[in-house]
Design an enzyme around this catalytic site. Structure first.
Site, PDB file in Angstrom:
ATOM      1  N   GLU A  99       9.256   8.973  -6.751  1.00  0.00           N
ATOM      2  CA  GLU A  99       9.777   7.699  -6.256  1.00  0.00           C
ATOM      3  C   GLU A  99      11.067   7.922  -5.465  1.00  0.00           C
ATOM      4  OE1 GLU A  99       9.355   4.872  -5.484  1.00  0.00           O
ATOM      5  OE2 GLU A  99       8.367   3.612  -6.954  1.00  0.00           O
ATOM      6  N   ASP A 100      11.371   6.998  -4.584  1.00  0.00           N
ATOM      7  CA  ASP A 100      12.644   7.094  -3.872  1.00  0.00           C
ATOM      8  C   ASP A 100      13.786   6.574  -4.733  1.00  0.00           C
ATOM      9  OD1 ASP A 100      11.507   4.596  -3.678  1.00  0.00           O
ATOM     10  OD2 ASP A 100      12.205   4.197  -1.647  1.00  0.00           O
ATOM     11  N   ASP A 103      15.389   1.157  -9.676  1.00  0.00           N
ATOM     12  CA  ASP A 103      16.309   0.036  -9.553  1.00  0.00           C
ATOM     13  C   ASP A 103      16.257  -0.762 -10.868  1.00  0.00           C
ATOM     14  OD1 ASP A 103      17.884  -1.275  -7.283  1.00  0.00           O
ATOM     15  OD2 ASP A 103      16.668  -2.946  -7.946  1.00  0.00           O
ATOM     16  N   PHE A 152      23.605  -1.905  -0.963  1.00  0.00           N
ATOM     17  CA  PHE A 152      22.339  -2.046  -0.248  1.00  0.00           C
ATOM     18  C   PHE A 152      22.096  -0.801   0.600  1.00  0.00           C
ATOM     19  CE2 PHE A 152      19.100  -5.271   0.587  1.00  0.00           C
ATOM     20  CZ  PHE A 152      18.275  -4.472   1.377  1.00  0.00           C
ATOM     21  N   ARG A 165      13.698   3.064   7.634  1.00  0.00           N
ATOM     22  CA  ARG A 165      13.137   4.099   6.760  1.00  0.00           C
ATOM     23  C   ARG A 165      13.286   5.489   7.370  1.00  0.00           C
ATOM     24  NH1 ARG A 165       9.959   1.667   2.614  1.00  0.00           N
ATOM     25  NH2 ARG A 165       8.844  -0.191   3.266  1.00  0.00           N
TER      26      ARG A 165
HETATM   27  C1  PRP Z   1      11.028   0.137  -4.124  1.00  0.00           C
HETATM   28  C2  PRP Z   1      11.026   1.569  -4.618  1.00  0.00           C
HETATM   29  C3  PRP Z   1      10.418   1.467  -5.970  1.00  0.00           C
HETATM   30  C4  PRP Z   1      10.886   0.115  -6.443  1.00  0.00           C
HETATM   31  C5  PRP Z   1      12.052   0.307  -7.342  1.00  0.00           C
HETATM   32  O1  PRP Z   1       9.794  -0.142  -3.570  1.00  0.00           O
HETATM   33  O2  PRP Z   1      10.287   2.411  -3.781  1.00  0.00           O
HETATM   34  O3  PRP Z   1       9.014   1.503  -5.923  1.00  0.00           O
HETATM   35  O4  PRP Z   1      11.261  -0.636  -5.297  1.00  0.00           O
HETATM   36  O5  PRP Z   1      12.495  -0.930  -7.807  1.00  0.00           O
HETATM   37  P1  PRP Z   1      12.382  -1.370  -9.322  1.00  0.00           P
HETATM   38  O6  PRP Z   1      12.954  -0.254 -10.156  1.00  0.00           O
HETATM   39  O7  PRP Z   1      13.242  -2.598  -9.334  1.00  0.00           O
HETATM   40  O8  PRP Z   1      10.963  -1.671  -9.651  1.00  0.00           O
HETATM   41  P2  PRP Z   1       9.465  -1.449  -2.705  1.00  0.00           P
HETATM   42  O9  PRP Z   1       8.790  -2.461  -3.606  1.00  0.00           O
HETATM   43  O10 PRP Z   1      10.693  -1.888  -1.986  1.00  0.00           O
HETATM   44  O11 PRP Z   1       8.339  -0.930  -1.694  1.00  0.00           O
HETATM   45  P3  PRP Z   1       8.428   0.246  -0.593  1.00  0.00           P
HETATM   46  O12 PRP Z   1       8.433   1.554  -1.355  1.00  0.00           O
HETATM   47  O13 PRP Z   1       7.197   0.066   0.212  1.00  0.00           O
HETATM   48  O14 PRP Z   1       9.703   0.052   0.196  1.00  0.00           O
END
Ligand code: PRP
Length: 180
Positions: A99-100, A103, A152, A165
């Site tokens: 994962e990136d 949160d 952010f 991105r």
């Molecule tokens: C982001 C990120 C994780 C998630 C983390 O994805 O890549 O999957 O949010 O947040 P959390 O811990 O609050 O669940 P996003 O839904 O923004 O989709 P993306 O990867 O396509 O940008």
């Protein structure tokens, strides 16, 4: 042009790549002699995934999953929907979710529960960034690149409204961009 919307660079490209090398070295140590299924969670993790796997001297397989949290905006609602699952069975496999960012923890806590049901040999989480101050559910990354404050962030896979991105650095977005 895109950097016009950037307030500051939080983690520059060199620091990112150096940390990825360290993370790869740790993974090589932990999985030496084993094969590993690495699951990239689209779309944010794609950039990190591509850099990380190329540093790994391991028997690695690629999988891609797409999940989305219900609700729009900058915070996830807690509900997670699988948009694209994987076809490969995970039973008795070493699995690493890539994962990136962690949160609220909602996405990974849901994914972990889902994938545990498939009886992997092991299941770990590898995330480039961790924002512990935002956590809503208890969730710990097994491999974490950087622990960051609640700002952010965009770049290196992270977006705002699908933009930024492709920036090479992890950057703080100017508030006026998302407060518009
Ligand atoms: C982001 C990120 C994780 C998630 C983390 O994805 O890549 O999957 O949010 O947040 P959390 O811990 O609050 O669940 P996003 O839904 O923004 O989709 P993306 O990867 O396509 O940008």
């Amino acid at each position: 042009m895109m950097y016009e919307d950037i307030e500051s660079v939080l983690i520059d490209r060199n620091a990112i790549q150096a940390r990825i090398k360290e993370m790869a070295a740790q993974l090589e140590k932990d999985y030496r002699g084993e094969s590993v299924v690495m699951i990239c969670i689209l779309r944010g993790a794609s950039v990190f995934f591509c850099d990380l796997v190329r540093e790994l001297d391991l028997d690695v397989r690629f999988e891609f999953m797409s999940v989305s949290s219900y609700g729009a905006g900058t915070t996830s609602s807690g509900e997670v929907r699988i948009v694209k699952d994987i076809n490969t069975p995970l039973a008795d496999r070493n699995v690493i979710i890539v994962e990136d960012i962690i949160d609220s923890g909602n996405t990974l806590s849901y994914l972990k529960r889902l994938l545990e049901q498939r009886n992997p040999k092991s299941l770990k989480i590898c995330a480039l960034l961790d924002k512990p101050s935002r956590r809503k559910v208890e969730l710990k990354g097994d491999y974490v690149g950087f622990t960051v404050e609640d700002k952010f962030l965009v770049g290196y896979g992270l977006d705002y409204a699908e933009k930024y991105r492709n920036l090479k650095d992890i950057c703080v977005l100017k508030p006026e961009i998302y407060q518009k």
